[in-house]
Motif scaffolding. Structure first.
Motif, mmCIF file in Angstrom:
data_model
loop_
_atom_site.group_PDB
_atom_site.id
_atom_site.type_symbol
_atom_site.label_atom_id
_atom_site.label_comp_id
_atom_site.label_asym_id
_atom_site.label_seq_id
_atom_site.Cartn_x
_atom_site.Cartn_y
_atom_site.Cartn_z
ATOM 1 N N THR A 334 0.863 -1.178 0.000
ATOM 2 C CA THR A 334 0.000 0.000 0.000
ATOM 3 C C THR A 334 0.901 1.231 0.000
ATOM 4 N N ASP A 335 0.288 2.419 -0.016
ATOM 5 C CA ASP A 335 1.092 3.641 0.016
ATOM 6 C C ASP A 335 1.932 3.728 1.275
ATOM 7 N N SER A 336 1.459 3.156 2.379
ATOM 8 C CA SER A 336 2.189 3.220 3.645
ATOM 9 C C SER A 336 2.940 1.934 3.970
ATOM 10 N N TYR A 337 2.717 0.880 3.197
ATOM 11 C CA TYR A 337 3.405 -0.386 3.467
ATOM 12 C C TYR A 337 4.106 -0.826 2.194
#
Length: 572
Positions: A334-337
């Motif tokens: 994801t954008d954060s992972y």
């Protein structure tokens, strides 16, 4: 040379100066100020540090900390606490820290029911538990826990626990958590009966190695929503019975590489794990298996594969991925992972935002060294200060390097000689061999003022004061020892011929030559043939042929000694 008292005070000073803070509390020294650790603790107050000097023998006895203090050893390799039998070796209190020690205990090395406990840079060998936490909160960082069946290395009950960069070897259970809030990052659990047992917990296990364990790599029970992500669970020809075993819960199992086990992911009755983006490979009796034929199979979700992950060298526990591995950029993203470089997440322990060096032994390290600890005014070879880097993490590490020297006239940062903290940005390449860099080289010893110098080196994460490893130090003393010089006339001769040895060229920067004392060793065998005398000229004849080495020592009024040797040839 500096004793442990000076080193302890200065290490505390350096830490405060590097981070730009004011010193808080006192440093109580064992054994310089107090004969026992407990006596120092009893005399301490919140904010104090009890510093324990290195020792060739263990410090005996059980210890109970007081709230708010730090118990710090010189180094876990050289400083050991050995608790008495049948009680915990060290009992923690609220807001206490223990670091830099080896602790041996029965039943446990560390026992805590307290809040705000920090345990870091320690080694443990317990009889039943290495670390036993039964309430409160604790952070355990960069520690080594060694055990053997039927023992549990880390046992936590009803507590909040963070475990980072720890090595656990050879226990019945590497980690066992019950009714806890758990975060595990970048740990190595190897050679145990059961790797990590989680019962009725919330939290996660990220970026860890679970290797060569006998039964379960990760055992999950009654822990809905628990996350097991970006780990390597490896059986090495299935000494590991089950990679992941789930009972009655819905955990998230994602981005892992589970290989060479007997069973890959096994689910018990009514279990419903979310299985996504794993590589479950070469598990002899099944990659996805029900528990004792209860007709429930863990359902592989999206992104699952069963391909050779192409480890760099699994036989030697190097589970980084080779170029071309199907696990590269193949994980849940994801954008954060995502990976640290911004790319899609790799599977395994080296992928995702929490990736880094693995276990207690692999953070990059720095050591400051010198080519000699005593500097005299007549030394001909340059005086050199160097740093040695160690980085076996499998990746290049960006770091801020601090090198400082503390002298009688102040603290200065090298190579700028600045009194303000200054760091140099460096990049430490990964290598199985240590690398060395020279920081300081001085040719003229007379330019170095007489006194003691303590050199320090540390490496921190960029733009932070989060150190990768302990601050390293070495002590150097510039002394005004006399300069020993002599001539031999003739430089060669026959048996029975007199050789004149003249040390009149010896000198001292403080004492006149007439007050300097000399002594001579005609064979350089450690036996001084001419005792101390102010005479500078002596004669000697040899009774056997060969190359002879003559040793001279010169002593000044303060007792400092300079020495030198010369060779002559004696013929028949």
């Amino acid at each position: 040379m500096a004793g442990y008292h000076t080193r302890a005070l200065v290490i505390t000073l350096i830490l405060s100066l590097l981070v730009g803070t004011t010193l808080m509390g006192d440093t109580l020294l064992v054994p310089d100020d107090f004969s026992t650790i407990q006596a120092a603790i009893d005399a301490s107050s919140a904010g104090d540090t009890v510093f324990v000097a290195e020792s060739e023998t263990s410090y005996k006895g059980n210890i109970e900390l007081k709230p708010g203090i730090t118990l710090e050893g010189a180094d876990a390799e050289t400083t050991t606490i050995e608790g008495d039998n049948y009680y915990h070796a060290v009992v923690m209190a609220d807001n206490t820290t223990i670091r830099g020690l080896t602790v041996m205990g029965n039943p446990s090395c560390i026992y805590s029911i307290s809040e705000g406990v920090l345990v870091e840079n320690c080694s443990f060998l317990g009889h039943y538990y290495d670390v036993q936490v039964e309430a409160g909160s604790v952070d355990i960082l960069n520690c080594e826990m060694i055990g053997a069946p039927p023992f549990i290395a880390l046992y936590c009950l009803g507590s909040i626990v963070t475990v980072e960069n720890c090595d656990i070897l050879g226990a019945y259970a590497g980690m066992k958590f019950e009714d806890c809030q758990v975060e595990v990052y970048r740990c190595v659990v190897q050679g145990t009966d059961n790797g990590i047992n989680v019962e009725s917990c919330s939290g996660s296990i990220f970026n860890s190695y679970v290797l060569d364990n006998k039964f379960d790599g990760v055992h999950l029970r009654d822990s809905d929503g628990f996350i097991v992500a970006n780990n390597v669970i490896y059986g090495s020809g299935y000494p590991l019975l089950r990679g992941v075993l789930c009972f009655d819960l819905g955990p998230i199992i994602a981005n892992n590489i589970i290989a060479d086990c007997r069973f890959g992911i096994m689910a018990g009755p009514n279990a419903a794990p979310m299985v996504l983006y794993n590589d479950v490979y070469d598990c002899a009796d099944g990659n996805y298996v029900d528990f004792y034929e209860n007709d429930f199979l863990p359902s592989p979700g999206i992104g699952e594969m069963s391909l050779d992950p192409l480890f760099a060298d699994a036989a030697n526990d190097d589970f980084t991925l080779l170029e071309g591995s199907p696990c590269i950029d193949a994980g849940y993203t994801t954008d954060s992972y995502k990976d640290a470089d911004g790319s899609a997440t790799d599977l395994g322990a080296h992928g995702g935002p929490y990736a880094g060096w693995m276990g207690q032994s692999q953070p990059p390290r720095i050591k400051v060294v010198t080519n000699r600890e005593l500097i005299g005014p007549g030394d001909e070879d340059p005086f050199v200060i160097s740093v040695i880097y160690s980085n076996t993490s499998g990746r290049t590490v960006e770091a801020d390097r601090y090198v400082a020297v503390l002298a009688d006239f102040g603290l200065f940062y090298l190579p700028w000689l600045s009194s303000e903290p200054m760091a140099q940005r460096i990049y430490i390449e990964s290598s199985q061999e240590d690398t060395t860099a020279d920081i300081l080289s001085i040719d003229d010893m007379l330019t170095i003022p007489v006194g003691e110098y303590i050199f320090y080196a540390a490496i921190a994460k960029p733009d932070t004061f989060e150190y990768y490893s302990a601050i390293s130090s070495c002590v150097v003393e510039r002394v005004n020892n006399p300069v020993a010089k002599f001539t031999v006339t003739p430089s060669s001769g026959s048996i029975g011929q007199m050789f004149e040895c003249d040390a009149s060229g010896s000198y001292d920067v403080e004492d006149p030559a007439s007050l300097l004392r000399t002594r001579w060793d005609w064979e350089n065998d450690g036996t001084w043939d001419v005792d101390w005398s102010t005479k500078k000229k002596v004669d000697h004849a040899y009774g056997t042929p060969g190359t002879k080495t003559i040793a001279l020592e010169v002593r000044d009024m303060d007792g400092y000694i300079g020495s030198t040797t010369r060779q002559i040839t004696v013929t028949e």
